[in-house]
Design an enzyme around this catalytic site. Sequence first.
Site, PDB file in Angstrom:
ATOM      1  N   ASN A 102      -1.660 -27.625 -15.397  1.00 60.85           N
ATOM      2  CA  ASN A 102      -1.361 -26.211 -15.183  1.00 60.85           C
ATOM      3  C   ASN A 102      -1.501 -25.939 -13.690  1.00 60.85           C
ATOM      4  O   ASN A 102      -2.464 -26.388 -13.079  1.00 60.85           O
ATOM      5  CB  ASN A 102      -2.373 -25.373 -15.981  1.00 60.85           C
ATOM      6  CG  ASN A 102      -2.364 -23.914 -15.581  1.00 60.85           C
ATOM      7  OD1 ASN A 102      -1.318 -23.350 -15.266  1.00 60.85           O
ATOM      8  ND2 ASN A 102      -3.531 -23.297 -15.591  1.00 60.85           N
ATOM      9  N   LYS A 607       1.844 -15.043 -20.546  1.00 59.29           N
ATOM     10  CA  LYS A 607       0.854 -13.969 -20.531  1.00 59.29           C
ATOM     11  C   LYS A 607      -0.032 -14.025 -19.292  1.00 59.29           C
ATOM     12  O   LYS A 607      -0.366 -13.016 -18.703  1.00 59.29           O
ATOM     13  CB  LYS A 607       0.000 -14.091 -21.796  1.00 59.29           C
ATOM     14  CG  LYS A 607      -1.049 -13.028 -21.933  1.00 59.29           C
ATOM     15  CD  LYS A 607      -0.525 -11.900 -22.762  1.00 59.29           C
ATOM     16  CE  LYS A 607      -1.465 -10.721 -22.776  1.00 59.29           C
ATOM     17  NZ  LYS A 607      -0.728  -9.472 -22.722  1.00 59.29           N
TER      18      LYS A 607
HETATM   19  C1  F6R Z   1       3.556  -6.909 -18.536  1.00 57.64           C
HETATM   20  C2  F6R Z   1       2.403  -7.719 -18.228  1.00 57.64           C
HETATM   21  C3  F6R Z   1       2.267  -8.244 -16.845  1.00 57.64           C
HETATM   22  C4  F6R Z   1       0.791  -8.326 -16.444  1.00 57.64           C
HETATM   23  C5  F6R Z   1       0.645  -9.007 -15.076  1.00 57.64           C
HETATM   24  C6  F6R Z   1      -0.798  -9.009 -14.608  1.00 57.64           C
HETATM   25  O1  F6R Z   1       3.570  -6.483 -19.872  1.00 57.64           O
HETATM   26  O2  F6R Z   1       1.595  -8.000 -19.067  1.00 57.64           O
HETATM   27  O3  F6R Z   1       2.995  -7.504 -15.926  1.00 57.64           O
HETATM   28  O4  F6R Z   1       0.266  -7.042 -16.406  1.00 57.64           O
HETATM   29  O5  F6R Z   1       1.106 -10.317 -15.164  1.00 57.64           O
HETATM   30  O6  F6R Z   1      -1.612  -9.659 -15.528  1.00 57.64           O
HETATM   31  P1  F6R Z   1      -3.166  -9.424 -15.546  1.00 57.64           P
HETATM   32  O7  F6R Z   1      -3.420  -8.017 -15.940  1.00 57.64           O
HETATM   33  O8  F6R Z   1      -3.692 -10.406 -16.558  1.00 57.64           O
HETATM   34  O9  F6R Z   1      -3.683  -9.701 -14.168  1.00 57.64           O
END
Ligand code: F6R
Length: 612
Positions: A102, A607
């Site tokens: 990764n 995600k």
């Molecule tokens: C959209 C979404 C992404 C995340 C972004 C930040 O639905 O989920 O735009 O918000 O990749 O991710 P985090 O919040 O995990 O830093």
Amino acid sequence: MCGVVGYIGKSYCRDYIIQGLSRLEYRGYDSSGIACIEPKDKKLVFLKSEGRLQNLIEKFNDFPINGFAGIGHTRWSTHGIVSQQNAHPQFDCQKTISIVHNGIIENHNDLRLKLESAGHIFNSTTDTEVIAHFLEDLLVLHKALMPALISLIKCLEGAYAFACLLQDFSDQIIVVRKRSPLCIGVGQDEMFIASDLLAFSGRTNKVLFLPDESFAIITKDLIQLFDFNGNALPIDIKEVITDSTLSQMGAYESYMLKEIYEQKSVINKCVTSFKASNIWDNLGVTPEFIKNLDTINLIACGTSWHAAKIAQFFFEKICLIPTRVFLASEFRYMPFFPETKSLYLAISQSGETADTLEALALVKSMGCASAVITNVASSSMVRQADGFLLTHAGPEIAVASTKSFTAQLTALYWLCNKMALEKSIITQKEMIASEEDLRLAAEILENCIENYKIKIITDLAIKYASYKHFIFLGRHISYPFALEAALKLKEISYIFSQCYAAGELKHGPIALIDSQTPVILFSCFDSVIYQKLVSNAQEVKSRNGHLIVFAFEGQTELIKLADTVFVIPQINPLLAPIAMTGLMQFFVYQIAKVLGRPIDRPRNLAKSVTVE
Ligand code: F6R
């Protein structure tokens, strides 16, 4: 991105690897693979497949490989197209060294050229494959694993985490971590390796989070941990609370729908737990520091950035503190003027987003106060920042953020009021009222979905799924909310959605208005802003535009202008985005469903964005 798992121990590895990969599919899902040591002849065998994990599972019918040591991977491609060749594991020339990885090996091109000129034949276009070929050479050179590993790691540039299974060292798995997350679950005569402990939750709650720039040699009952110079490091095993049942879909047709419906209870849970917390200690600051705050800097990406943009209104209106909001990917490359009377607050559902993590590292290196609002207590950002506030949204499995967005807004609104209380801007009574307002917003969020559910499913979603483009408009606090709505629609339906601040319409975008491009306008519950929005709606209608409006009760003029309208009960204007969220998400969800999209796993996405 990408999910890495591994197992070594008393049981066959395949069950865990498949279960782990399915739980980590949120990290990428364009191809998958597994390698293991056949128990009989101790040979390294593997299976790979393009597409979803199910394709790999089906291949086991014809190739039922298994073993007591194995590694697996689910991919989000960075280097090379989606194909079976580019799926991990990747191998050396002899196919006795397998790697699942990764992150990005930034100097892979140079390494590849050197290895190719030394006679190595590459089978993929991935950066990962260089690790296997390079290790092959180094094992010949050093004739021992440990020095070969140290030489290898010292030459790899970038942010990465990988697991390595070698035919010649079949009772060990090697894992290496530089900035990308990796952890080891410690069981009874068995070890579980994963990018995220969600993979082995329910199997063990004892976890070693690999420190940054470290590697480990793992057998079924021993972990040896080293820094990149080969010095032994202490093993700090933590007991964590994990609950894999939280990540089950239950009776819902998708995770996203389940997560939309969880929002009311998430908001209530957040409020209850924040009230019980020792907030300043958790954030790593003192009450005096809060009293003397001059500025707040919010740093985030994607949906979390939208939450931060909305929260700017909270901090400036309630706390009277000038607040700036940065995209983490931009913040890192802009001139940095350290502010001592400022709190640098990162916002991240996963706590692993590479850009936000790097921005946090920069803030820390400048000696500024840093904290993170995150959903994952065991995340890298929690370990990196001075303090944290946990959002208690529970695992969010669908790729598109829903409940983590509302949980972030709840956390930010509550925190802002708590700061105002500390600064004597509001009273204890007003603090309690702000908590009640949050619970009311949660109530409205869910009721609105119920009110419009049938109409959306039977009529509106079918009608709007046929449009190819949408324009989103918002103003003041509803502008960042409109940005979030446009992101949600494009992510899960693949419909092109463009968002503007409504006041900007006449400065150019108005040329796009026609009957075939619906405009979705989000109102504000503020009399001045509302009047401006009415004018913007009129500009759309007088150009034959089709108008969908999210309005508040009593906003008659706007309601009358709309071709389709969703009416929301009146609420504290700053909490309007929370109140509208459920309905907005449900509407775009149903459009994507009519189009038959894979809503929980939209194309090209992952995600947890752990590459920069
Ligand atoms: C959209 C979404 C992404 C995340 C972004 C930040 O639905 O989920 O735009 O918000 O990749 O991710 P985090 O919040 O995990 O830093």
